[in-house]
Design a protein around this motif. Structure first.
Motif, mmCIF file in Angstrom:
data_model
loop_
_atom_site.group_PDB
_atom_site.id
_atom_site.type_symbol
_atom_site.label_atom_id
_atom_site.label_comp_id
_atom_site.label_asym_id
_atom_site.label_seq_id
_atom_site.Cartn_x
_atom_site.Cartn_y
_atom_site.Cartn_z
ATOM 1 N N SER A 1 0.803 -1.221 0.000
ATOM 2 C CA SER A 1 0.000 0.000 0.000
ATOM 3 C C SER A 1 0.837 1.271 0.000
ATOM 4 N N TYR A 2 2.146 1.162 0.299
ATOM 5 C CA TYR A 2 2.948 2.390 0.355
ATOM 6 C C TYR A 2 4.254 2.334 -0.433
ATOM 7 N N ALA A 3 4.825 1.167 -0.653
ATOM 8 C CA ALA A 3 6.138 1.063 -1.285
ATOM 9 C C ALA A 3 6.021 1.269 -2.791
ATOM 10 N N GLY A 4 6.550 2.406 -3.279
ATOM 11 C CA GLY A 4 6.386 2.759 -4.686
ATOM 12 C C GLY A 4 7.596 2.557 -5.563
ATOM 13 N N GLY A 5 8.688 1.996 -5.000
ATOM 14 C CA GLY A 5 9.873 1.777 -5.818
ATOM 15 C C GLY A 5 10.575 3.082 -6.182
ATOM 16 N N ARG A 6 11.257 3.089 -7.314
ATOM 17 C CA ARG A 6 12.048 4.245 -7.726
ATOM 18 C C ARG A 6 11.177 5.495 -7.847
ATOM 19 N N ASP A 7 11.573 6.549 -7.132
ATOM 20 C CA ASP A 7 10.834 7.823 -7.090
ATOM 21 C C ASP A 7 9.396 7.648 -6.598
ATOM 22 N N GLY A 8 9.092 6.464 -6.054
ATOM 23 C CA GLY A 8 7.725 6.195 -5.624
ATOM 24 C C GLY A 8 6.746 6.086 -6.775
ATOM 25 N N MET A 9 7.250 5.886 -7.997
ATOM 26 C CA MET A 9 6.411 6.000 -9.190
ATOM 27 C C MET A 9 6.305 4.722 -10.022
ATOM 28 N N GLU A 10 6.925 3.637 -9.615
ATOM 29 C CA GLU A 10 6.929 2.458 -10.487
ATOM 30 C C GLU A 10 5.522 1.916 -10.728
ATOM 31 N N THR A 11 4.716 1.811 -9.682
ATOM 32 C CA THR A 11 3.345 1.329 -9.850
ATOM 33 C C THR A 11 2.474 2.404 -10.508
ATOM 34 N N THR A 12 2.650 3.652 -10.086
ATOM 35 C CA THR A 12 1.850 4.743 -10.655
ATOM 36 C C THR A 12 2.117 4.900 -12.145
ATOM 37 N N ASP A 13 3.364 4.775 -12.563
ATOM 38 C CA ASP A 13 3.685 4.892 -13.988
ATOM 39 C C ASP A 13 2.947 3.845 -14.812
ATOM 40 N N ARG A 14 2.814 2.646 -14.277
ATOM 41 C CA ARG A 14 2.080 1.597 -14.991
ATOM 42 C C ARG A 14 0.604 1.958 -15.121
ATOM 43 N N LEU A 15 0.042 2.521 -14.063
ATOM 44 C CA LEU A 15 -1.370 2.916 -14.114
ATOM 45 C C LEU A 15 -1.582 4.060 -15.093
ATOM 46 N N LEU A 16 -0.703 5.063 -15.057
ATOM 47 C CA LEU A 16 -0.826 6.203 -15.973
ATOM 48 C C LEU A 16 -0.753 5.749 -17.433
ATOM 49 N N ALA A 17 0.136 4.805 -17.709
ATOM 50 C CA ALA A 17 0.273 4.307 -19.078
ATOM 51 C C ALA A 17 -0.984 3.571 -19.540
ATOM 52 N N ALA A 18 -1.739 3.022 -18.593
ATOM 53 C CA ALA A 18 -2.939 2.256 -18.930
ATOM 54 C C ALA A 18 -4.185 3.126 -19.077
ATOM 55 N N LEU A 19 -4.140 4.385 -18.646
ATOM 56 C CA LEU A 19 -5.332 5.226 -18.647
ATOM 57 C C LEU A 19 -5.977 5.386 -20.023
ATOM 58 N N PRO A 20 -5.213 5.668 -21.096
ATOM 59 C CA PRO A 20 -5.870 5.856 -22.394
ATOM 60 C C PRO A 20 -6.683 4.647 -22.837
ATOM 61 N N THR A 21 -6.284 3.462 -22.418
ATOM 62 C CA THR A 21 -7.018 2.246 -22.765
ATOM 63 C C THR A 21 -8.164 1.989 -21.796
#
Length: 255
Positions: A174-194
């Motif tokens: 629920s809190y560990a985001g990896g590099r810059d805290g963005m590894e999981t968020t980057d995957r979600l952002l990339a999926a938004l257009p679809t």
């Protein structure tokens, strides 16, 4: 002020407890500016029109998706909404169902509550069909960490009981985001257009270390009329916005 859903039943040794970020989402989504925006896109929906689908990715205790569902009429301008959650933590899925069920019951039919479908175990938006999400909410694991915790295997393969180490790993998700805290968020952002429908929008929470201004510029640079703006903050700390909620959307083409 709209009441906050009850999460007293949630096992906080296994599921993220509502905190400042959770309550910032509640305040932002129920603020006049956002209820006006959401109502302009979804208000007036009825049983004769496709009901908007609200999805929270990583709902944890379920406090946010339960809040949106229980107060759908006030926040989206219609009670004809469907809602669900997707979480990698099976205990969070169970907690979310409990929170939403209680919140809708307490709201009562006259209060304009929507319909909560379920919370399913899965990775981000992978369980969903493309182009069906109208409102996506994501309070991600945004804390910068050296690595990401292991994602649990599907529920059918997991034991009913957990050890202390396993519970710690579930909370780390629920809190560990990896590099810059963005590894999981980057995957979600990339999926938004679809994932998003033509009228869809997303609310994503970020902290200062996530470089929210860069995230907004990146989303705007995708082309196709994508927009990204900060719509909620927790206030400045040492000159920085500690937490921000950004809204990502496009002008409605074929709502």
């Amino acid at each position: 002020m709209l009441p906050t859903p009850d999460t007293s039943h949630v096992p906080y040794t296994r599921v993220y407890e509502p905190a400042e970020d959770s309550f910032l989402l509640l305040d932002t989504l129920s603020a006049p500016s956002e209820t006006a925006f959401l109502s302009s896109r979804f208000g007036g929906a009825s049983s004769s029109r496709t009901a908007p689908l609200i999805v929270e990715v990583g709902p944890g205790s379920g406090v946010v998706i339960a809040f949106l569902t229980a107060h759908a009429q006030t926040i989206l301008g219609t009670r004809h909404v469907l809602a669900c959650g997707v979480d990698v933590n099976r205990f969070a899925c169970a907690a979310t169902v409990g929170t939403a069920t209680k919140a809708i019951k307490e709201a009562g039919g006259s209060a304009g509550a929507g319909w909560f479908l379920d919370a399913v175990q899965g990775d981000l938006v992978t369980p969903l069909r493309a182009g069906v999400v109208d409102v996506l909410v994501f309070n991600p694991p945004y804390v910068p960490t050296d690595e990401l915790p292991r994602v649990p295997v599907p529920v059918e393969s997991e034991p009913a009981m957990t050890t202390f180490e396993e519970e710690s790993q579930l909370l780390a998700l629920s809190y560990a985001g990896g590099r810059d805290g963005m590894e999981t968020t980057d995957r979600l952002l990339a999926a938004l257009p679809t994932a998003l429908s033509a009228r869809g929008c997303a609310y994503v929470l970020l902290c200062a270390q996530n470089r929210p201004d860069e995230v907004k510029e990146r989303m705007r640079a995708m082309g196709g009329g994508w927009k990204a703006e900060t719509v909620g903050t927790s206030g400045k700390h040492a000159g920085w916005e500690k937490l921000q909620i950004i809204r990502i959307w496009r002008a409605i083409r074929d709502a």
